[in-house]
Motif scaffolding. Sequence first.
Motif, PDB file in Angstrom:
ATOM      1  N   GLN A   1       6.507   3.086  11.833  1.00 28.55           N
ATOM      2  CA  GLN A   1       5.866   2.813  13.132  1.00 28.55           C
ATOM      3  C   GLN A   1       6.464   1.561  13.762  1.00 28.55           C
ATOM      4  O   GLN A   1       6.754   1.522  14.963  1.00 28.55           O
ATOM      5  N   ASP A   2       6.648   0.525  12.938  1.00 27.90           N
ATOM      6  CA  ASP A   2       7.172  -0.733  13.466  1.00 27.90           C
ATOM      7  C   ASP A   2       8.632  -0.592  13.893  1.00 27.90           C
ATOM      8  O   ASP A   2       9.047  -1.159  14.904  1.00 27.90           O
TER       9      ASP A   2
ATOM     10  N   ILE B   1       5.177   2.807   3.960  1.00 33.95           N
ATOM     11  CA  ILE B   1       6.338   3.455   4.588  1.00 33.95           C
ATOM     12  C   ILE B   1       6.006   3.944   5.995  1.00 33.95           C
ATOM     13  O   ILE B   1       6.834   3.875   6.908  1.00 33.95           O
ATOM     14  N   MET B   2       4.773   4.407   6.183  1.00 38.04           N
ATOM     15  CA  MET B   2       4.358   4.847   7.515  1.00 38.04           C
ATOM     16  C   MET B   2       4.310   3.657   8.474  1.00 38.04           C
ATOM     17  O   MET B   2       4.721   3.754   9.630  1.00 38.04           O
ATOM     18  N   GLU B   3       3.786   2.548   7.983  1.00 36.61           N
ATOM     19  CA  GLU B   3       3.695   1.347   8.814  1.00 36.61           C
ATOM     20  C   GLU B   3       5.100   0.866   9.187  1.00 36.61           C
ATOM     21  O   GLU B   3       5.349   0.466  10.323  1.00 36.61           O
TER      22      GLU B   3
ATOM     23  N   ALA C   1       4.997  10.494  16.428  1.00 41.73           N
ATOM     24  CA  ALA C   1       5.178   9.104  16.844  1.00 41.73           C
ATOM     25  C   ALA C   1       6.632   8.664  16.703  1.00 41.73           C
ATOM     26  O   ALA C   1       7.036   7.669  17.289  1.00 41.73           O
ATOM     27  N   PHE C   2       7.396   9.396  15.900  1.00 41.55           N
ATOM     28  CA  PHE C   2       8.759   8.966  15.614  1.00 41.55           C
ATOM     29  C   PHE C   2       9.774   9.797  16.386  1.00 41.55           C
ATOM     30  O   PHE C   2       9.602  10.988  16.592  1.00 41.55           O
TER      31      PHE C   2
ATOM     32  N   PHE D   1       8.532  14.742  10.992  1.00 42.66           N
ATOM     33  CA  PHE D   1       7.233  15.416  10.983  1.00 42.66           C
ATOM     34  C   PHE D   1       6.272  14.837  12.011  1.00 42.66           C
ATOM     35  O   PHE D   1       5.561  15.564  12.693  1.00 42.66           O
ATOM     36  N   TYR D   2       6.244  13.510  12.087  1.00 45.54           N
ATOM     37  CA  TYR D   2       5.237  12.866  12.931  1.00 45.54           C
ATOM     38  C   TYR D   2       5.751  12.651  14.345  1.00 45.54           C
ATOM     39  O   TYR D   2       6.874  12.211  14.552  1.00 45.54           O
TER      40      TYR D   2
ATOM     41  N   GLU E   1      13.036  12.335   2.035  1.00 51.47           N
ATOM     42  CA  GLU E   1      11.612  12.127   2.314  1.00 51.47           C
ATOM     43  C   GLU E   1      11.423  11.268   3.562  1.00 51.47           C
ATOM     44  O   GLU E   1      10.545  11.529   4.384  1.00 51.47           O
TER      45      GLU E   1
ATOM     46  N   GLU F   1       0.834  -1.202   0.000  1.00 53.01           N
ATOM     47  CA  GLU F   1       0.000   0.000   0.000  1.00 53.01           C
ATOM     48  C   GLU F   1       0.869   1.254   0.000  1.00 53.01           C
ATOM     49  O   GLU F   1       2.035   1.220   0.352  1.00 53.01           O
ATOM     50  N   THR F   2       0.214   2.350  -0.373  1.00 48.54           N
ATOM     51  CA  THR F   2       0.933   3.622  -0.430  1.00 48.54           C
ATOM     52  C   THR F   2       1.461   4.019   0.946  1.00 48.54           C
ATOM     53  O   THR F   2       2.474   4.691   1.056  1.00 48.54           O
ATOM     54  N   PHE F   3       0.747   3.585   2.003  1.00 46.54           N
ATOM     55  CA  PHE F   3       1.153   4.007   3.341  1.00 46.54           C
ATOM     56  C   PHE F   3       2.099   3.016   3.998  1.00 46.54           C
ATOM     57  O   PHE F   3       2.380   3.108   5.188  1.00 46.54           O
TER      58      PHE F   3
ATOM     59  N   ARG G   1      12.271  13.392   6.449  1.00 48.65           N
ATOM     60  CA  ARG G   1      11.184  14.336   6.704  1.00 48.65           C
ATOM     61  C   ARG G   1      10.032  13.665   7.455  1.00 48.65           C
ATOM     62  O   ARG G   1       9.480  14.233   8.396  1.00 48.65           O
ATOM     63  N   LEU G   2       9.664  12.469   7.027  1.00 44.86           N
ATOM     64  CA  LEU G   2       8.588  11.739   7.705  1.00 44.86           C
ATOM     65  C   LEU G   2       8.945  11.514   9.173  1.00 44.86           C
ATOM     66  O   LEU G   2       8.140  11.740  10.066  1.00 44.86           O
TER      67      LEU G   2
END
Lengths: 170, 213, 617
Positions: A25-26, A20-22, A62-63, A59-60, A52, A16-18, A55-56
């Motif tokens: 998080q992991d 990278i977010m998963e 959670a990280f 930005f968040y 990128e 999925e597009t997300f 940046r993620l």
Amino acid sequence: MDLSRLEEILDSKGSETFAIMEVLQDVQEAYRYISEEAIVRISERLDVPVIEVFRLANFYKAFSLTPRGRHLITVCAGTACHVQGAPRLLDTVLALLNTKPGETTADGAFTVETVNCLGACALAPVVVIDGKYYDHMTPGKVRALLEDIRFEDELAEDEDEEEVEAEANA
Amino acid sequence: MPEPITIFVDDIAIETTEGANVLDAALRAGICIPNLCYLPEVTPTGACRVCIVEVERHGRTKMTAACTLEAREGMIVRAHSEPVLRARRNIVELLLAEAPESPVLQALAERLSVTDVRYSRRDRDCILCGRCVAACAEVAKQGSLGMIGRGANRHKGLPFYKEEYCTQCNECHDRCPLELSPSGRRGDHCGVCGSELSMNDAIPDICEDCVLS
Amino acid sequence: MPELDSIASLEARREEVAFTLARYRTVVTMCGGTACQACGCQPVARAMTREVMAQGLEETVYVRTTGCHGFCEQGPLVIIDPGGIVYVHVTPEDVPEIVAQTIRKGKVIERLSYTDPVSDKTVQAEDEIPFYTRQKRLLLGENRHIAPRDIDDYIARGGYSALAKALDSMTPEAVVEEIERSGLQGRGGGGYPTGKKWRQCRNASGDARYVICNADEGDPGDYMDRSLLEGNPHSIIEGMIIGAFAVGARHGYIYVRKEYPLAVVNAGVAIRQAQALRLLGEDILGTGFDFDIQVVRGGGAFVCGESTALMASLEGKVGEPRPKDIHTVERGYLGQPTVLNNVETWANVPSIIRHGADWFASQGTERSKGTKIFALTGQVKNTGLIEVEMGTTLREIIYDIGGGPKNGREIKAVQTGGPSGGCLPTSQFDLPVDFDALYEAGSMMGSGGMVVMDDSSCMVDVAKYFLAFLQDESCGKCTPCRLGVGRLLEIVTDISEGRGSLDQLDLLEDLSWTISVASLCALGKTAPNPVLSTLKYFRDEYLDHIENKRCAAGVCRALIRLVIDSTLCDRCGKCIANCPHKAITGSRDTSYAIDDELCTRCRICADACEQHAILVR
């Protein structure tokens, strides 16, 4: 640093597009932070520019780019907590641990963070220590909790030392 | 092929195509809408908000940045109405307070008659317009620079702040409004907008016949 | 579990479940929402299950742990049916007595009953508690009957019958029409008509269409979406399937805050259960309709509650909003037509389809239909989640449901709508809960936060609090929001620290206007609301700070001093022990004193002092 867990996380990621977010998080959960090595590796494996991924990770909330402490103290700074004394709780925690919001104590034991709302407003003010919620907190209660944690840590360390000694004697 | 359409900017009819960039269309038609973060050769972001305009839609007026606005048949845009000028001046005032020594910002302020800055000055070396980031990604095709963090903490930077990620191509510096000087010919600018300030090298001489003067 | 391959098989299962549940003579309901877990409901639930087994009652007593009932402050809650006998603040030690007395003999244990703080009377039955009786709990009321990880509980309550109705007897067009006619508006803040949004998406051209549930509830003080997703996840899933059928989507996403771990888990479990029964996936209920949902954990950024930022985040990007000149119903996730609704909006969909648009539209006001859930918090006697019919006045909510002020103080304002909303004074308390009415008064419905403030709150400090929040949470991309909000904060901080001037009030207004018209996204456009509304209704407090350098509420630290009243002080030493800044000196023989230089006015000493000898000057 052992990157095998990172490779496992990357191997099991979805398409999925997300994804990278998963993955981030992991990785955060597994390593308690997102290291430079991890960012470079994620960039290679997911074919996303390093900037990128960086940046993620920045930005968040959670990280974290530096390792979090063994104990995570989250002081809720939601509106209900704010009007019922959260700033005083934060002051107490920061003064006792001699640290700043978002930072980790020099001994790596505690990270103090604020969160905008935990959705437990009826119990305000709320502090979460290592995933456990403490309601209707006061500076005095927070101080006692921190002292308990320190005490338990010292006990655990003593036991470790005793074990080491016992092994050495044997 | 996109459909040819007509839009109206400050009551002037402009022939353009469906979905075209309204700022670009207006500039090409000789209507100068002051702008700052916009670079014709890269994807617009609408970050600085200097090119703010009013657009009428379904009988309602709202403000938006011209650089990210897509043209639609019969669209009515006001680039110099009283509310637009007030908002634009206030935005430029905010920017000027960040970098009061910047010739580009000073000229932009002068053009909009911003004389009084009501905030404490900050003397920053970056106003986060994002031109450098866009240039790095889309002109140099490097994708090394990025905007990092959020809110008041937002800043431009390389991954892990390491120079090794930069090829020193200079495309970013060439487009930085704090490093540039107004390029135009002083004394040769239009009374309303002043061509020297638009910094749109790809569309030269836009203001010489500015119909608004 | 056998798959449900037809509508008839769903109905058969419903009958079967009802038959199983009817076996039980008694149902014990325990609230297990995040807040109740925080006050220790899990040990109580374990003790209850153990005790019921120990007494050999498991054949006739059903113990159910549900999501949030809304009355979090009284948790852990235990309700015993039939009769709806409610116990509050229950501990594991109380459990044997509850089983022996109430479950076995039907006797009420008075000491565990709820005492109404307004009338001081004991209330035995749940439906007699004033906090509940003044509400209309169409959505929240269901939480009490449903174990969130048991799809059969939801089916027993009529769950998925709306989906069956839509798939069986309605066209997608008819579903859109029904939602349009119901007058349902987005519960996330904007109040945009849901049916209109669905129609625009349905009419937009694209290769694929998506539906998304926004569960990135980031407003401080809000938790209704968390409670719905935790407590009744299937109602949201059913709403999304119906929405997907209406607009023609094949994929859906629930974007939920990582800070809500229980909601993440419960939504995931519910999706797997629905997939196992073929209520999600291919050929839903044997009707040939395909649709599936995935849960995505948000990374913790308030701005991701904004639709375009949320979609950017779903696309694996930094959550920066993009200009919305073209709406997400036309160009949303992956550039395709997308319907994004928040949790509460989706949760309303099944009952509208089930009971009809007219039923829904018959509730509420001329312009706002249905009910709305609020998180009532702050300085009132009863706090928690409440659901009221649109049109209920703020006064009814604050005084009748909330029970009025605590500690004998005086209420002076209510903050609605979170950081995008505003503070309304008591003179506005007769305003009805209605999207337009609140907006016209300078606040907004928002997603439903309602923080009550009494005279111990300083409105300049409240404005400062929200500005600091927004400065942190702004993505920082556009000038008005990044620099403008920062400057608003700078000015309000000046005022709160005694450096303010009257000109600054005009500047606050001029800058606020600029931010509201020129910002790129809704976060920025609404960011000045807390300043504008406090300036409008509490200007005298700003003036007091500027002209008299005085903070009447005693909140703004730079304008207050702490002193020890030596006539009250008994020199017990608690203040010295508790002061984190070592600002208090003295011994048993000398009088105590606070060093103004070291003191940060945190008032931790005042909290610790049992003699109330530390005074704010």
